[in-house]
Scaffold this motif. Structure first.
Motif, PDB file in Angstrom:
ATOM      1  N   TYR A 233      48.032  35.519  44.976  1.00 47.34           N
ATOM      2  CA  TYR A 233      46.984  35.003  45.481  1.00 47.34           C
ATOM      3  C   TYR A 233      46.951  34.453  46.721  1.00 47.34           C
ATOM      4  N   PRO A 242      42.542  27.023  44.569  1.00 45.74           N
ATOM      5  CA  PRO A 242      41.502  28.262  44.543  1.00 45.74           C
ATOM      6  C   PRO A 242      40.241  27.764  44.999  1.00 45.74           C
ATOM      7  N   GLN A 274      41.985  33.817  45.864  1.00 42.98           N
ATOM      8  CA  GLN A 274      41.769  33.242  44.430  1.00 42.98           C
ATOM      9  C   GLN A 274      40.683  32.337  44.262  1.00 42.98           C
ATOM     10  N   VAL A 292      41.269  36.900  40.906  1.00 44.08           N
ATOM     11  CA  VAL A 292      41.689  37.182  42.400  1.00 44.08           C
ATOM     12  C   VAL A 292      40.703  38.112  42.534  1.00 44.08           C
TER      13      VAL A 292
END
Length: 315
Positions: A233, A242, A274, A292
């Motif tokens: 990621y 993320p 991500q 992802v």
């Protein structure tokens, strides 16, 4: 992102024969520099008189990124150099005779809101077609990332043995990309006789993709060669986490690989990133789940309503 912000699409086309065209209709770099100097002295920036519709598909499992740009409001003088050179006949001829290319044109595209714009695509103009006649002429440009470098036929000689990461860097050098990002568990694995002899950039890309298939994939996007595992990621550079997505244009859906969703354009959302989804209308099983991105389809326009990204992501 608020839909009240001004949506910006800027582009520059530069031909090897001196041809120039940008989103403001300038046909020379001198005009463009004069306009930039004028904009720097005022708060009221010049705006494009062209209607611009842009579609870009970025796919981590396809070696090249493709962009389609539709321009309405061009003059015949702006159209002719592109349509005469980058027509379907010449495209087919150059496919069969890649060493014979009269002149090439690169295109750089930036997208954003208000005065904050970021590069989203850089590549070679491949086809220029007239989609609508007078009085409102519409030109459609198809561009691909590093198209001419990928079709170039040359002699490639590598060391008898080198690491996978070193091979990826050699391929990037051959393809004339500005940067190579190689993030895999196989970076230090030694490759023997990776590629020696006559080859094109596309052939080297195929070889790079097949070495550790299906675990590793390679693609070109925005002057960068990415060689990655899809379970590797890219975390948000600012937050170190993320990207949280909680505003959707459609209810996110589960797919056979993960999730499918549609959002307004956001520069943080791109392939290999991500993301974490939080949906009020479909809370389970999305909320708290990280994915992802492997496919992003951009549909952007300066005059129409669309300014969105359709995303496909995997767990």
């Amino acid at each position: 992102m608020s839909n009240l912000k001004q949506r910006i699409i800027k582009f520059q086309i530069k031909g090897s024969n001196g041809f120039y065209l940008d989103d403001l209709g300038h046909t020379s770099t001198t005009q463009a520099r004069a306009q930039a100097k004028e904009d720097a002295c005022t708060t009221k920036k010049a705006t494009s008189k062209l209607a611009i519709d842009l579609e870009i598909e970025k796919n981590a499992q396809v070696a090249t990124t493709t962009a389609t740009l539709q321009l309405t409001g061009l003059t015949i003088e702006q159209l002719n150099p592109l349509t005469s050179e980058f027509n379907r006949f010449n495209y087919d001829y150059n496919q069969k005779h890649p060493s014979i290319q009269d002149w090439a044109a690169t295109i750089d595209i930036q997208v954003g809101y208000d005065s904050v714009i970021q590069p989203i695509f850089s590549g070679d103009v491949v086809i220029a077609e007239l989609r609508k006649g007078p009085p409102d002429l519409m030109l459609q440009l198809t561009a691909m990332s590093n198209y001419f470098a990928r079709s170039q036929f040359d002699f490639v000689q590598l060391e008898a043995s080198l690491t996978f990461e070193a091979f990826a860097n050699k391929v990037g050098e051959f393809l004339k990309v500005e940067k190579v990002i190689c993030q895999t568990d196989y970076n230090n694995q030694v490759i023997t006789n990776a590629g020696i002899g006559q080859a094109t950039g596309d052939q080297l890309l195929v070889e790079l993709n097949l070495m550790f298939y299906p675990f590793v994939t390679a693609w070109i996007d925005n002057k960068t060669l990415y060689v990655m595992q899809l379970d590797t990621y890219h975390l948000d550079a600012e937050q170190g986490s993320p990207v949280l997505i909680n505003e959707f244009l459609q209810i996110p859906q589960y797919t056979e690989r993960g999730a499918s969703f549609e959002v307004m354009y956001d520069p943080r959302i791109t392939v290999a990133k991500q993301v974490r989804l939080q949906s009020d209308l479909n809370p389970y099983p999305f909320n708290g789940q990280s994915f992802v991105l492997y496919l992003c389809k951009y549909a952007l326009s300066t005059r129409n309503n669309q300014f969105k990204i359709q995303c496909e992501a995997q767990l």
